[in-house]
Design a protein around this motif. Structure first.
Motif, PDB file in Angstrom:
ATOM      1  N   LEU A 194      33.714 -73.672 -87.540  1.00 25.99           N
ATOM      2  CA  LEU A 194      34.813 -73.919 -86.606  1.00 25.99           C
ATOM      3  C   LEU A 194      36.071 -74.368 -87.337  1.00 25.99           C
ATOM      4  O   LEU A 194      37.192 -73.997 -86.968  1.00 25.99           O
ATOM      5  CB  LEU A 194      34.399 -74.985 -85.581  1.00 25.99           C
ATOM      6  N   GLY A 195      35.881 -75.179 -88.405  1.00 23.78           N
ATOM      7  CA  GLY A 195      37.014 -75.644 -89.185  1.00 23.78           C
ATOM      8  C   GLY A 195      37.772 -74.513 -89.854  1.00 23.78           C
ATOM      9  O   GLY A 195      38.993 -74.601 -90.057  1.00 23.78           O
ATOM     10  N   SER A 196      37.066 -73.455 -90.219  1.00 23.29           N
ATOM     11  CA  SER A 196      37.717 -72.270 -90.787  1.00 23.29           C
ATOM     12  C   SER A 196      38.279 -71.376 -89.685  1.00 23.29           C
ATOM     13  O   SER A 196      39.403 -70.874 -89.784  1.00 23.29           O
ATOM     14  CB  SER A 196      36.726 -71.480 -91.642  1.00 23.29           C
ATOM     15  N   ALA A 197      37.481 -71.186 -88.629  1.00 21.69           N
ATOM     16  CA  ALA A 197      37.880 -70.252 -87.571  1.00 21.69           C
ATOM     17  C   ALA A 197      39.139 -70.699 -86.848  1.00 21.69           C
ATOM     18  O   ALA A 197      39.944 -69.859 -86.421  1.00 21.69           O
ATOM     19  CB  ALA A 197      36.730 -70.095 -86.570  1.00 21.69           C
ATOM     20  N   VAL A 198      39.343 -72.000 -86.731  1.00 16.37           N
ATOM     21  CA  VAL A 198      40.485 -72.477 -85.966  1.00 16.37           C
ATOM     22  C   VAL A 198      41.805 -72.116 -86.635  1.00 16.37           C
ATOM     23  O   VAL A 198      42.858 -72.020 -85.976  1.00 16.37           O
ATOM     24  CB  VAL A 198      40.383 -74.012 -85.757  1.00 16.37           C
ATOM     25  N   PHE A 199      41.764 -71.872 -87.958  1.00 15.52           N
ATOM     26  CA  PHE A 199      42.987 -71.490 -88.657  1.00 15.52           C
ATOM     27  C   PHE A 199      43.285 -69.989 -88.539  1.00 15.52           C
ATOM     28  O   PHE A 199      44.413 -69.560 -88.809  1.00 15.52           O
ATOM     29  CB  PHE A 199      42.890 -71.862 -90.141  1.00 15.52           C
ATOM     30  N   ILE A 200      42.288 -69.181 -88.178  1.00 18.92           N
ATOM     31  CA  ILE A 200      42.467 -67.728 -88.186  1.00 18.92           C
ATOM     32  C   ILE A 200      43.568 -67.275 -87.231  1.00 18.92           C
ATOM     33  O   ILE A 200      44.492 -66.555 -87.645  1.00 18.92           O
ATOM     34  CB  ILE A 200      41.133 -67.022 -87.886  1.00 18.92           C
ATOM     35  N   PRO A 201      43.540 -67.630 -85.953  1.00 21.45           N
ATOM     36  CA  PRO A 201      44.637 -67.182 -85.084  1.00 21.45           C
ATOM     37  C   PRO A 201      45.981 -67.787 -85.467  1.00 21.45           C
ATOM     38  O   PRO A 201      47.017 -67.149 -85.270  1.00 21.45           O
ATOM     39  CB  PRO A 201      44.191 -67.656 -83.690  1.00 21.45           C
ATOM     40  N   LEU A 202      45.959 -68.986 -86.033  1.00 25.14           N
ATOM     41  CA  LEU A 202      47.215 -69.631 -86.423  1.00 25.14           C
ATOM     42  C   LEU A 202      47.889 -68.884 -87.563  1.00 25.14           C
ATOM     43  O   LEU A 202      49.103 -68.660 -87.550  1.00 25.14           O
ATOM     44  CB  LEU A 202      46.960 -71.089 -86.816  1.00 25.14           C
ATOM     45  N   THR A 203      47.114 -68.510 -88.587  1.00 25.76           N
ATOM     46  CA  THR A 203      47.691 -67.780 -89.715  1.00 25.76           C
ATOM     47  C   THR A 203      47.981 -66.320 -89.368  1.00 25.76           C
ATOM     48  O   THR A 203      48.870 -65.699 -89.955  1.00 25.76           O
ATOM     49  CB  THR A 203      46.747 -67.829 -90.928  1.00 25.76           C
ATOM     50  N   ALA A 204      47.232 -65.769 -88.402  1.00 23.73           N
ATOM     51  CA  ALA A 204      47.399 -64.357 -88.067  1.00 23.73           C
ATOM     52  C   ALA A 204      48.600 -64.102 -87.166  1.00 23.73           C
ATOM     53  O   ALA A 204      49.299 -63.084 -87.321  1.00 23.73           O
ATOM     54  CB  ALA A 204      46.130 -63.834 -87.392  1.00 23.73           C
ATOM     55  N   PHE A 205      48.858 -65.017 -86.226  1.00 21.10           N
ATOM     56  CA  PHE A 205      49.868 -64.736 -85.207  1.00 21.10           C
ATOM     57  C   PHE A 205      51.142 -65.566 -85.332  1.00 21.10           C
ATOM     58  O   PHE A 205      52.161 -65.202 -84.749  1.00 21.10           O
ATOM     59  CB  PHE A 205      49.264 -64.948 -83.810  1.00 21.10           C
ATOM     60  N   LEU A 206      51.097 -66.658 -86.063  1.00 21.95           N
ATOM     61  CA  LEU A 206      52.303 -67.469 -86.208  1.00 21.95           C
ATOM     62  C   LEU A 206      53.107 -67.009 -87.419  1.00 21.95           C
ATOM     63  O   LEU A 206      52.536 -66.688 -88.465  1.00 21.95           O
ATOM     64  CB  LEU A 206      51.940 -68.945 -86.387  1.00 21.95           C
ATOM     65  N   PRO A 207      54.434 -66.994 -87.314  1.00 20.39           N
ATOM     66  CA  PRO A 207      55.253 -66.768 -88.507  1.00 20.39           C
ATOM     67  C   PRO A 207      55.002 -67.869 -89.534  1.00 20.39           C
ATOM     68  O   PRO A 207      54.608 -68.988 -89.182  1.00 20.39           O
ATOM     69  CB  PRO A 207      56.687 -66.838 -87.957  1.00 20.39           C
ATOM     70  N   ASP A 208      55.235 -67.555 -90.792  1.00 15.12           N
ATOM     71  CA  ASP A 208      54.965 -68.528 -91.856  1.00 15.12           C
ATOM     72  C   ASP A 208      55.703 -69.842 -91.622  1.00 15.12           C
ATOM     73  O   ASP A 208      55.157 -70.925 -91.840  1.00 15.12           O
ATOM     74  CB  ASP A 208      55.365 -67.943 -93.220  1.00 15.12           C
ATOM     75  N   ALA A 209      56.946 -69.753 -91.186  1.00 16.05           N
ATOM     76  CA  ALA A 209      57.736 -70.971 -90.969  1.00 16.05           C
ATOM     77  C   ALA A 209      57.133 -71.830 -89.865  1.00 16.05           C
ATOM     78  O   ALA A 209      57.083 -73.068 -89.979  1.00 16.05           O
ATOM     79  CB  ALA A 209      59.175 -70.603 -90.618  1.00 16.05           C
ATOM     80  N   ALA A 210      56.667 -71.195 -88.791  1.00 11.94           N
ATOM     81  CA  ALA A 210      56.055 -71.942 -87.686  1.00 11.94           C
ATOM     82  C   ALA A 210      54.739 -72.568 -88.114  1.00 11.94           C
ATOM     83  O   ALA A 210      54.429 -73.709 -87.747  1.00 11.94           O
ATOM     84  CB  ALA A 210      55.845 -71.022 -86.485  1.00 11.94           C
ATOM     85  N   PHE A 211      53.939 -71.828 -88.890  1.00 12.51           N
ATOM     86  CA  PHE A 211      52.664 -72.377 -89.357  1.00 12.51           C
ATOM     87  C   PHE A 211      52.897 -73.582 -90.265  1.00 12.51           C
ATOM     88  O   PHE A 211      52.190 -74.596 -90.164  1.00 12.51           O
ATOM     89  CB  PHE A 211      51.870 -71.305 -90.103  1.00 12.51           C
ATOM     90  N   GLU A 212      53.891 -73.509 -91.140  1.00 12.99           N
ATOM     91  CA  GLU A 212      54.159 -74.614 -92.065  1.00 12.99           C
ATOM     92  C   GLU A 212      54.750 -75.826 -91.353  1.00 12.99           C
ATOM     93  O   GLU A 212      54.533 -76.960 -91.784  1.00 12.99           O
ATOM     94  CB  GLU A 212      55.102 -74.153 -93.179  1.00 12.99           C
ATOM     95  N   SER A 213      55.493 -75.612 -90.279  1.00 11.05           N
ATOM     96  CA  SER A 213      56.150 -76.742 -89.612  1.00 11.05           C
ATOM     97  C   SER A 213      55.234 -77.439 -88.609  1.00 11.05           C
ATOM     98  O   SER A 213      55.197 -78.667 -88.554  1.00 11.05           O
ATOM     99  CB  SER A 213      57.427 -76.266 -88.917  1.00 11.05           C
ATOM    100  N   TRP A 214      54.483 -76.661 -87.799  1.00 15.53           N
ATOM    101  CA  TRP A 214      53.659 -77.311 -86.776  1.00 15.53           C
ATOM    102  C   TRP A 214      52.290 -76.662 -86.571  1.00 15.53           C
ATOM    103  O   TRP A 214      51.355 -77.317 -86.097  1.00 15.53           O
ATOM    104  CB  TRP A 214      54.389 -77.334 -85.431  1.00 15.53           C
ATOM    105  N   GLY A 215      52.138 -75.386 -86.921  1.00 15.40           N
ATOM    106  CA  GLY A 215      50.890 -74.689 -86.633  1.00 15.40           C
ATOM    107  C   GLY A 215      49.668 -75.312 -87.289  1.00 15.40           C
ATOM    108  O   GLY A 215      48.588 -75.402 -86.675  1.00 15.40           O
ATOM    109  N   TRP A 216      49.809 -75.758 -88.541  1.00 18.62           N
ATOM    110  CA  TRP A 216      48.673 -76.345 -89.255  1.00 18.62           C
ATOM    111  C   TRP A 216      48.220 -77.657 -88.630  1.00 18.62           C
ATOM    112  O   TRP A 216      47.085 -78.099 -88.851  1.00 18.62           O
ATOM    113  CB  TRP A 216      49.035 -76.578 -90.726  1.00 18.62           C
ATOM    114  N   ARG A 217      49.094 -78.285 -87.840  1.00 20.69           N
ATOM    115  CA  ARG A 217      48.764 -79.591 -87.244  1.00 20.69           C
ATOM    116  C   ARG A 217      47.804 -79.473 -86.057  1.00 20.69           C
ATOM    117  O   ARG A 217      47.124 -80.442 -85.712  1.00 20.69           O
ATOM    118  CB  ARG A 217      50.051 -80.301 -86.783  1.00 20.69           C
TER     119      ARG A 217
END
Length: 464
Positions: A168-191
């Motif tokens: 689950l810890g790996s899977a939860v990042f999959i949609p975030l890295t796949a669908f969010l722009p890099d800037a959005a992932f770095e600013s809030w998506g990873w949180r």
């Protein structure tokens, strides 16, 4: 369901379910940090002037969590052995959830400078302290509820839970890295994965507050409290077993190599492999799904043929398979990488992982069971946790023979763990009430063998 001699009811299924769910939730928290440390932390919590230094520093913060685990093992092990298995599990879950949620609130290096990585390290230390009591307390509770002859099977469920949490810890990042722009992932998506820890705290409390304390602890509560502190007692009477258990726990180098260093090797631009992070995130997910399916079978197999044979096959096989796995990663062969990762992490490593909890718990009596397990497991993990950092140091970006260097280290470590396993007495047929009184290090070998044979002859009847 069985009844102990004093009339205290054993509930192995309920204890196994509690351990399974609790471990899944708590190891989800612990696993998302590993993914973030490889995917995003080098860019947002450390200076970007030197990518190689940022990788090493980020992986070092991952390892710091394991430094706190031996301390947590002593403190929470004492709690579990003196106050109770149940209460320490509730506390560990609460502390883990709060510290993980706080990581998701941290400002970045660009916002507050060096204070950001310092706060990150502090929260990682709290995570490590909390998780140190999880598996020791959960597996002790299950071992003491389970009938003789089925301890390996029931004790495998928390390990199945840890793999689910890791997946689950790996899977939860999959949609975030796949669908969010890099800037959005770095600013809030990873949180987002860290914020979900609120659910962990609530769910963990609701699950574990209804689980009964174990019959073994209740029946021996008065005698246990009269003994010396468990950390003193376990090192006084079973220090050789502690050393062997620490060496056996070195097999966890397989997990840190595949999940942590493997992610950095495959996705970090410095190594030049250039594997898509979204693709690579599927590797631990798929491997852990296979592991979840197989772990109970390996636990049951250890009840039939013994703990040591199952662990040895997994230990040596996994050590050998690291070479071709890293070779496939280095050549960006995604299909071969996924297949080897599934075989490595989903099958061979799980032969060890499914069995070690019951094997380690069977080394110690009730008065030191949580402490002995937690100390040996977490000291070993604290040492192995620095493997990715060491790998990135001895085989930094630009190194051509990464698979040979890293694979060679893993194989030597696994062989050392295999020797420790061979030198440890088998325990799968010994009755629960005799555990801790028959071990070779505390009685002469001849007497041990005589007692062991007697117990193995009685074991089938006891298991029934």
């Amino acid at each position: 369901m069985t009844i102990s001699d004093s009339g205290t009811r054993r509930t192995p299924k309920k204890a196994a379910l509690s351990g399974w769910i609790g471990s899944a939730l708590e190891y989800y928290d612990f696993a998302i940090y590993a993914q973030a440390a490889a995917l995003i932390f080098p860019r947002i919590f450390f200076p970007d002037s030197n990518p190689a230094v940022a990788i090493i520093a980020s992986l070092a913060t991952y390892a710091v969590g394991y430094v706190a685990r031996p301390i947590g093992a002593v403190v929470l092990g004492h709690w579990g052995d003196r106050i109770g298995r149940k209460s320490v599990l509730v506390f560990a879950m609460f502390l883990m959830g709060v510290s993980t949620f706080a990581v998701g609130l941290l400002p970045t290096y660009a916002q507050i400078g060096v204070v950001a990585p310092l706060l990150l390290v502090l929260l990682r230390l709290i995570q490590g302290f909390a998780v140190a009591g999880e598996l020791g307390g959960a597996s002790a509770m299950i071992i003491e509820h389970a009938p003789d002859g089925k301890r390996g099977y029931y004790a495998s469920f928390p390990l199945q839970g840890t793999q689910l949490g890791t997946a689950l810890g790996s899977a939860v990042f999959i949609p975030l890295t796949a669908f969010l722009p890099d800037a959005a992932f770095e600013s809030w998506g990873w949180r987002v994965p860290f914020m979900l820890s609120v659910v962990v705290v609530i769910a963990g409390y609701l699950i574990r507050r209804h689980v009964r304390e174990t019959p073994t602890f209740q029946e021996n509560r008065t005698e246990i409290k009269r003994e010396k502190p468990p950390v003193i007692e376990v090192f006084r009477t079973r220090w050789k077993l502690i050393i062997k258990a620490i060496l056996m726990s070195f097999v966890n180098i397989i997990g840190t190599t595949v999940v942590v260093f493997g992610t950095a090797y495959a996705t970090n631009p410095g190594y030049g492999v250039g594997m898509d992070p979204t693709v690579y995130l599927w590797i631990p997910v798929l491997a852990n799904l296979v592991a979840i399916a197989l772990i109970p079978s390996f636990g049951k197999l250890s009840d039939r043929i013994g703990r040591r044979p199952v662990m040895l096959i997994g230990t040596i096989g996994a050590g050998l398979l690291v070479f071709p796995y890293l070779y496939a990663v280095g050549h960006k062969n995604e299909v071969l990488t996924i297949l080897l990762a599934i075989l490595l992490m989903g099958v061979l490593f799980q032969m060890w992982n499914a069995v070690f909890a019951s094997f380690f718990q069977e080394m110690f009596p009730a008065s030191t069971r949580v402490t002995g397990f937690a100390i040996s497991q977490n000291i070993g993990l604290a040492i192995v946790a620095f493997a990715p950092t060491i790998f990135s140091f001895v085989a930094p970006p630009g190194t051509e023979n990464v698979p040979l260097i890293v694979g060679g280290i893993c194989l030597v470590v696994c062989l050392l763990a295999a020797v420790a396993t061979i030198l440890t007495p088998e325990s799968h047929r010994v009755r629960l009430e005799d555990l801790g009184t028959w071990s070779a290090p505390v009685i002469p070998k001849e007497e041990y063998m005589k007692l062991y044979r007697a117990k193995t002859e009685d074991a089938p009847a006891a298991a029934e």
